[in-house]
Design an enzyme around this catalytic site. Structure first.
Site, short mmCIF file in Angstrom:
data_model
loop_
_atom_site.label_atom_id
_atom_site.label_comp_id
_atom_site.label_asym_id
_atom_site.label_seq_id
_atom_site.Cartn_x
_atom_site.Cartn_y
_atom_site.Cartn_z
N ASP A 111 -48.16 -26.01 70.19
CA ASP A 111 -48.22 -26.94 69.08
C ASP A 111 -49.67 -26.95 68.63
O ASP A 111 -50.55 -26.37 69.30
CB ASP A 111 -47.77 -28.33 69.56
N ASP B 28 -51.52 -30.04 66.80
CA ASP B 28 -52.17 -31.35 66.99
C ASP B 28 -52.11 -31.80 68.45
O ASP B 28 -51.06 -31.81 69.08
CB ASP B 28 -51.50 -32.40 66.11
N LYS C 180 -42.97 -48.19 59.91
CA LYS C 180 -42.62 -46.79 60.19
C LYS C 180 -42.79 -45.92 58.96
O LYS C 180 -43.35 -44.82 59.03
CB LYS C 180 -41.17 -46.72 60.69
N ILE D 290 -46.59 -45.41 58.18
CA ILE D 290 -47.19 -44.43 59.09
C ILE D 290 -46.75 -43.02 58.69
O ILE D 290 -47.56 -42.08 58.64
CB ILE D 290 -46.79 -44.71 60.55
N ASP E 268 -45.85 -42.02 55.72
CA ASP E 268 -46.46 -41.65 54.45
C ASP E 268 -47.92 -41.22 54.60
O ASP E 268 -48.43 -40.46 53.77
CB ASP E 268 -46.35 -42.80 53.44
N VAL E 269 -48.59 -41.73 55.61
CA VAL E 269 -49.97 -41.30 55.86
C VAL E 269 -50.00 -39.79 56.10
O VAL E 269 -50.93 -39.10 55.70
CB VAL E 269 -50.57 -42.06 57.06
#
Length: 498
Positions: free
Chosen positions: A99, A101, A248, A251, A253-254
């Site tokens: 992965d 991140d 939720k 977060i 959308d960030v």
């Protein structure tokens, strides 16, 4: 501590791995078992001195425990070790997957503050939440991974592997909920299976519990708690389910709106911890002829800039396949989504993909096509990522009960102290007072090995075999339950009296 996870794919299935665990020896337990086997020493015709007997056993048990503390703490503080849930030999691994991140790249403390602030502002600007919530700032020491959130009751808590709530770790807003209230809410401290989140931690089909598993969920839990706190403190009537959904969505959308990606790309040195060990790990594997792939949910330009920063502009040469915006976990179970090639300008091409080529970047796709197009089906794959999916003998006489109450008081104080070693509100992400956490149960189910970070691989040869430390079963433990003291001692007393 951030965690890297590793999974061995067997056929089409896969397991994963993640963070930190310690162990201890058995010498102290053998001494304890020997002491417990000794009979009570009393003069003929006299009853045993229960208070003296209990304190004797207590001091021996405490001495054994204190001898283990240095070993336990040294294990907890070893950031370079890899821990095994399942026997696994690296010499069998042909392909390594990663992965992006919190696996190949680690972020500074500023990132969670960024996510928290951006989502909080979205609540105010787009969901019309009170501007007063802007006074709340991100507290990096509030939450830990693996917590459960009761969507309908708006409480955050730690749950063990057997669905029992750890009392003292239930928070409504930023305040702990009294044990009596928790017991009244749940008619005890056990959460029924039908209320728990599903196997992968999602709240669906009427389940009221949402489990937060990955590192990105820390600002979400904190924001939920802060907004709940504001509404409660100001006597604002609100619907907890709507609040959960709004937080939720904010977060999400960030990430979806690119707020986080743009901020990191604009100030990469502030948000990304430069990790020369990441390149060292990749180079080590490449030197040993291992194939490697990268599968991430992040967009191509974001990954490219980050990898250029931590590895170098030639980072793609190290990977046989690179897939971005994979939409995990759908990537692993949706066979319909095709791969799309991404050109150097980030534009999606319409060409049908017949093979996943080295040096190219692909978007979306699915695991079935991935194995087919790479020809890796049946190969041993190790995948790294950060998302996973003593009781005492009780005697009933008054003197013994007084001794027991003293011990319970001391035990409570020790629990609070050890809880503070990890996190003041919730303690260790791996243990509740009595049992492993639900998070550790999931970790053990999906993860073959786990570690603090990918760089731990540098300490092990590529042919190293990991062996799990098998914990003894309850009937194998030398403990107070070796004999039935509550029933046996009164009988002993009666015999001596006769």
């Amino acid at each position: 501590m951030a965690s890297a996870a590793a999974a061995v794919a067997r056929g089409a299935g896969a397991r994963a791995a993640a963070a930190l665990r310690g162990g201890c020896g058995t010498a102290a337990r053998r001494r304890s078992r020997a002491s417990l086997a000794r009979p009570l020493c009393t003069a003929p015709g006299t009853a045993p001195d229960m208070k003296l007997y209990l304190w004797e056993r207590y001091r021996e048990a405490k001495r054994s425990t204190e001898e283990l503390v240095p070993s336990i703490m040294s294990n907890l503080l070893n950031p370079d070790a890899i821990f095994s849930n399942n026997e696994m030999s690296l010499s069998d691994i042909e392909i390594y997957g990663f992965d992006y991140d919190y696996t190949l790249v680690f972020y500074s403390k500023h990132l969670h503050t960024l996510i928290f602030n951006a989502a909080r502002d979205l609540l105010i600007n787009e969901h019309r939440y009170p501007v007063e919530i802007r006074k709340y700032e991100y507290d990096p020491d509030f939450a830990i991974r693996g917590l459960h959130y009761d969507v309908q009751r708006a409480v955050l808590m730690k749950i063990d592997a057997f669905h029992y709530i750890q009392l003292g770790t239930v928070y409504r807003g930023l305040s702990v909920v009294p044990d009596e209230e928790v017991i009244e809410m749940y008619e005890g401290s056990h959460v029924p299976l039908e209320q728990m989140s599903d196997f992968y931690g999602k709240s669906s089909h009427g389940n009221t519990m949402k489990q937060f598993m990955d590192i990105f969920s820390l600002p979400e839990m904190t924001l939920l708690s802060c907004v709940n706190e504001h509404f409660l403190k100001n006597n604002i009537d609100y619907e907890p389910v709507h609040l959960y959904k709004d937080v939720k969505d904010s977060i999400r959308d960030v990430h979806i709106k690119g707020i986080m990606y743009r901020a990191i790309e604009a100030d990469i040195e502030k948000y990304i911890c430069y990790a020369e060990q990441t390149r060292a790990v990749l180079a080590k594997l490449a030197d040993h002829g291992k194939k490697m792939f990268l599968i991430t949910n992040s967009p191509s330009s974001f990954v490219d800039k980050g990898m250029r920063y931590i590895v170098g502009k030639d980072w793609r040469d190290l990977f046989d396949v690179v897939i971005v915006q994979a939409e995990k976990p759908n990537f692993f179970n949706d066979k319909r989504r095709p791969f799309r090639k991404v050109n150097e300008k980030g534009v999606l091409l319409w060409d049908k993909i017949h093979k996943l080529q080295k040096g190219q970047i692909y978007k979306q796709g699915n695991l079935y096509e991935f194995l087919k197009l790479t020809g890796w089906r049946g190969s041993k794959v190790l995948y790294f990522g950060d998302h996973i999916y003593s009781d005492l003998a009780v005697h009933r006489d008054a003197v013994s009960q007084m001794v027991l109450q003293e011990w319970k008081k001391e035990r409570k104080e020790m629990r609070e102290m050890t809880k503070g070693f990890f996190n003041a509100q919730f303690g260790s992400l791996f243990r509740t007072d009595q049992n492993p956490t639900y998070f550790l149960r999931r970790l053990s189910r999906f993860a073959d090995i786990y570690m603090a970070s990918l760089s731990c691989l540098l300490n092990y040869d590529v042919s190293h075999t990991f062996y799990p430390r098998r914990t003894p079963l309850q009937h194998e433990l030398p403990a107070w339950s070796d004999r039935p003291p509550a029933a046996g001692l009164p009988l002993l007393q009666e015999a001596q009296a006769k």
